[in-house]
Write a protein that holds these residues in place. Structure first.
Motif, short mmCIF file in Angstrom:
data_model
loop_
_atom_site.label_atom_id
_atom_site.label_comp_id
_atom_site.label_asym_id
_atom_site.label_seq_id
_atom_site.Cartn_x
_atom_site.Cartn_y
_atom_site.Cartn_z
N LEU A 383 0.83 -1.21 0.00
CA LEU A 383 0.00 0.00 0.00
C LEU A 383 0.86 1.25 0.00
N GLU A 384 1.91 1.24 0.78
CA GLU A 384 2.81 2.41 0.85
C GLU A 384 3.40 2.75 -0.51
N PHE A 385 3.91 1.74 -1.22
CA PHE A 385 4.55 2.00 -2.51
C PHE A 385 3.52 2.31 -3.59
N ALA A 386 2.35 1.70 -3.52
CA ALA A 386 1.30 2.02 -4.49
C ALA A 386 0.86 3.48 -4.32
N GLN A 387 0.73 3.93 -3.09
CA GLN A 387 0.36 5.33 -2.84
C GLN A 387 1.45 6.28 -3.32
N THR A 388 2.71 5.86 -3.18
CA THR A 388 3.81 6.69 -3.67
C THR A 388 3.73 6.85 -5.18
N ALA A 389 3.49 5.75 -5.89
CA ALA A 389 3.36 5.82 -7.35
C ALA A 389 2.21 6.73 -7.74
N LEU A 390 1.10 6.63 -7.04
CA LEU A 390 -0.07 7.43 -7.39
C LEU A 390 0.16 8.92 -7.11
N ARG A 391 0.85 9.23 -6.03
CA ARG A 391 1.17 10.65 -5.74
C ARG A 391 2.08 11.22 -6.83
#
Length: 575
Positions: A383-391
Motif C-alpha cells: 500500500l505504501e509503494f502504491a500510494q507513492t506511485a499514485l502521488r
C-alpha cells in the motif's frame, strides 16, 4: 544414447517418427509440424526416456539466457500433447510429475530408416509407472484469480491458448469506452539472440501499447506474435502495427510497419536508426508518426500525457525491464530479484513512478501467494509503494490499477472499483482494468455484471491466457451457468495446469453438474498439490466477501471432500 539422439535428430517415439531437422512428426502417414520450441522439448525428453526432467531444466535449456514464465513451457507441453494425440489424464507419451516436471513414458529408438542403429538399441522407460488417476497431476503453486491481472497490460503479454474459446463467449461487438479505429499491436521481434535485445523488444512493445492507449480516439488491443487475433475471439482490428528491434553495438534499429487489415495493404513503414542512448527520443518519434498516419485527432491534454515518459534514465529503464520480466515468473526467488531490480531503477531515478508501482506488486504478490510469514506487513508495504506511485503520477492508469489490486487484497472493494474507474477514464482500452473490475464484482456478488467486462478484457487482450479464463469461468459459476463455467475453467486448466484456484472452481463446477467422477478426479489433483487442503482454510484469506457466494463454494467443496474421503476409506477397506 544421449549424444546419439542429438546427432541423429530422427527417432521413433512410440508410434511417431520424429524428424528434428524438419520439425515434424509422422504417424501412419499423418504428418504434424511442430514449432521449434516444442521439438526442442520433445528431443530433450527423448534423450532421457522414463526419467523426470524438471521444469527448471527445460526452461533453462530451451529458453537459454531469457527470463520467461512457466506458462511458456506449459503452452509447449499442451501443444506437444495435442500433436501426439496424448491426454494428461491417461498419458501414453508425456507424463506430468507434480511439483517437478515431465517425463516421456513411450519407447524411444532410432528411426527405422536410420543406418546407424537397430532395434537392439531401443531405450525403454523405467518400469516405475504412475496410475492413470495420478498421471496428469502437475499442480504446483496456486496462482489466485486476481494475480491473473497483476501486470499483463504493462508487462509483455503471455501466450494465449487455442481458438475454441471464442465459440462459447456470448458477447456483443461493443466495448465500453472503445471507439474506432482499432489498432492491434503485435509484439516487436528481436532480430538477435541477445537477452537484452529481447527485453528491449518487449519493453518497446509494452511502452507503445501504453502510449497509444493515452489517445481516447484509439482502441488498442494486443496480440501474440505471429497472430492477428482473428482466431482468438479478440476484437477485429482495422490496423495492425508490428516491428523488429535490432542492436548493433551502440546502435539501435527499429523497423516498424502499419498495415490496414481490412484493405490488405501497407499504410506506412519506417526505419528508426539511432544511438541506444536516444531510445526515448526514438520512441517519441515513433508514437508521433503512428498517430500522424492514423485517422485520429489528439487533444492538447493527450499530447501532454504522451510527452510525459515514466523515466528518461536509460539505465533505470533497463533495470525496470529486467524487473518486469522477473516478476512474470511468479516464484519467490524471482519476486525477490524483481524487487531488487525495481529498487535499482529507483536509485537511478527516484521519480520513476512505474518502478514504485512494480515494487508495490512484489509485496502484494508475496502477501497473496503466502511467500512471507508477516503477510500483513507485506500488504502494508504494498500500500505504501502504491500510494507513492499514485502521488507521483495521478495520471498513470497503472498506478490506479495497483492501488485497486492492493485494495482488493485488503477487501476494500469499493475503493478498488473507484481506482479502476479512474484507470479506465485514463485508458479506455485497459484490458487488465476490465478484468480486475470483473473480479471484484464477482467477489461482491455481482457475477452478472462481471461477465461482459471479462468478455471485453479477453477481446482487448486475447493473449492473456489462463487467468482471464479463470475469472470468466468463476463469474459463470456464481451466476449458476455451470456448463459455461466448466468450459472456461477447463480452458484455464489447459493453459496452466498449475492453477490451484481454477482447479478448485472446476471441481466445484463438476460437482454442481452431477459429474461425480470428474469432480473426484479434480479433487485428487488439488490434494496432490495441497495434501492438507481444506476449503475453510483456503477461504480464510480469500477476498470473496459475498456471503451467498462463499456458502455456495463452501458447500460444494465440503460435500465433494466428504465424498472423496468416503471413497478413499472404502478403497482402503477393500485392500
Amino acid at each position: 544414447m544421449h549424444g546419439d539422439l542429438r546427432r541423429l535428430r530422427r527417432l521413433q517415439v512410440g508410434d511417431w517418427c520424429v524428424d528434428g531437422n524438419l520439425n515434424e512428426i509422422d504417424c501412419a502417414g499423418k504428418v504434424v509440424h511442430l514449432e521449434p520450441k516444442a521439438m526442442a522439448v520433445l528431443l530433450i525428453l527423448a534423450e532421457r526416456p522414463g526419467e523426470v526432467v524438471t521444469r527448471d531444466e527445460l526452461l533453462a535449456t530451451v529458453w537459454p539466457d531469457v527470463i520467461v514464465s512457466d506458462n511458456a513451457l506449459t503452452q509447449v507441453i499442451i501443444k506437444l500433447r495435442r500433436a501426439l494425440e496424448d491426454t494428461p489424464r491417461e498419458p501414453k507419451y508425456l507424463q506430468s510429475i507434480a511439483k517437478s516436471g515431465y517425463r516421456l513414458i513411450a519407447e524411444v529408438r532410432p528411426a527405422v530408416d536410420s543406418p546407424t542403429r537397430n532395434d537392439a538399441t531401443a531405450v525403454r522407460p523405467s518400469p516405475q509407472r504412475y496410475s492413470a488417476r495420478t498421471a496428469g497431476m502437475a499442480l504446483a503453486l496456486a496462482l489466485a484469480a486476481v494475480v491473473s491481472v497483476t501486470a499483463a497490460a504493462w508487462f509483455v503479454h503471455l501466450a494465449r491458448g487455442p481458438s475454441a474459446s471464442s465459440a462459447m463467449v456470448e458477447s456483443s461487438d461493443e466495448l465500453p469506452n472503445a471507439a474506432p479505429p482499432t489498432v492491434r499491436v503485435q509484439p516487436f521481434e528481436a532480430l538477435g539472440t541477445d537477452t537484452e535485445e529481447t527485453l528491449l523488444a518487449r519493453a518497446v512493445t509494452a511502452d507503445l501499447v501504453t502510449d497509444l492507449s493515452k489517445v481516447a480516439a484509439l482502441s488498442v488491443v494486443t496480440a501474440e506474435a505471429g497472430n492477428d487475433g482473428a482466431a482468438s475471439g479478440g476484437l477485429q482490428a482495422r490496423y495492425v502495427l508490428s516491428g523488429t528491434v535490432q542492436r548493433d553495438g551502440n546502435r539501435l534499429r527499429l523497423n516498424v510497419l502499419l498495415a490496414d487489415a481490412r484493405a490488405s495493404r501497407q499504410v506506412w513503414s519506417e526505419r528508426f536508426d539511432a544511438d541506444d542512448k536516444d531510445l526515448f527520443d526514438v520512441q517519441d518519434r515513433l508514437v508521433r508518426r503512428v498517430i500522424e498516419v492514423l485517422p485520429v485527432r489528439v487533444s492538447e491534454a493527450e499530447s501532454l500525457r504522451l510527452a510525459q515518459r515514466s523515466t528518461r534514465n536509460l539505465e533505470a529503464y533497463r533495470q525496470f525491464s529486467l524487473a518486469q520480466a522477473a516478476l512474470l515468473v511468479r516464484r519467490p526467488a524471482e519476486n525477490e530479484a524483481a524487487r531488487a531490480f525495481y529498487w535499482e531503477a529507483i536509485r537511478r531515478d527516484p521519480a520513476f513512478a512505474r518502478a514504485y508501482a512494480g515494487l508495490a506488486m512484489t509485496y502484494a504478490l508475496a502477501y497473496q501467494q503466502g511467500w512471507v510469514q508477516e503477510g500483513d506487513a507485506a500488504l502494508a508495504r504494498a500500500l505504501e509503494f502504491a500510494q507513492t506511485a499514485l502521488r507521483m503520477r495521478p495520471d498513470m492508469p497503472e498506478a490506479h490499477w495497483v492501488m485497486a489490486f492492493v485494495a482488493t487484497q485488503r477487501r476494500q472493494h469499493d475503493e478498488g472499483l473507484r481506482h479502476l474507474d479512474d484507470a479506465l477514464r485514463l485508458n479506455g482500452s485497459y484490458a487488465d482494468a476490465y478484468a480486475l473490475k470483473a473480479g471484484i464484482l464477482t467477489y461482491v456478488g455481482m457475477p452478472e455484471e462481471a461477465i461482459p467486462l471479462m468478455q471485453s478484457a479477453l477481446r482487448l487482450n486475447p493473449a492473456a491466457g489462463s487467468l482471464y479464463f479463470l475469472l470468466l469461468g468463476r463469474a459463470y459459476h456464481f451466476r449458476g451457468d455451470f456448463e459455461q463455467a466448466r468450459f472456461h475453467l477447463s480452458r484455464a486448466i489447459e493453459r496452466n495446469p498449475e492453477n490451484l484456484e481454477a482447479g478448485i472452481y472446476l471441481a466445484a463446477t463438476h460437482w454442481r453438474l452431477g459429474d461425480r467422477e470428474a469432480a473426484l478426479w479434480q479433487m485428487q489433483e488439488i490434494r496432490q498439490l495441497e495434501p492438507e487442503f481444506e476449503i475453510e482454510s483456503w477461504l480464510a484469506n480469500y477476498p470473496l466477501t459475498d456471503a451467498d457466494a462463499r456458502q455456495m463454494l463452501r458447500r460444494s467443496m465440503s460435500e465433494l471432500g466428504s465424498r472423496a474421503m468416503a471413497d478413499e476409506g472404502a478403497r482402503s477397506a477393500i485392500r
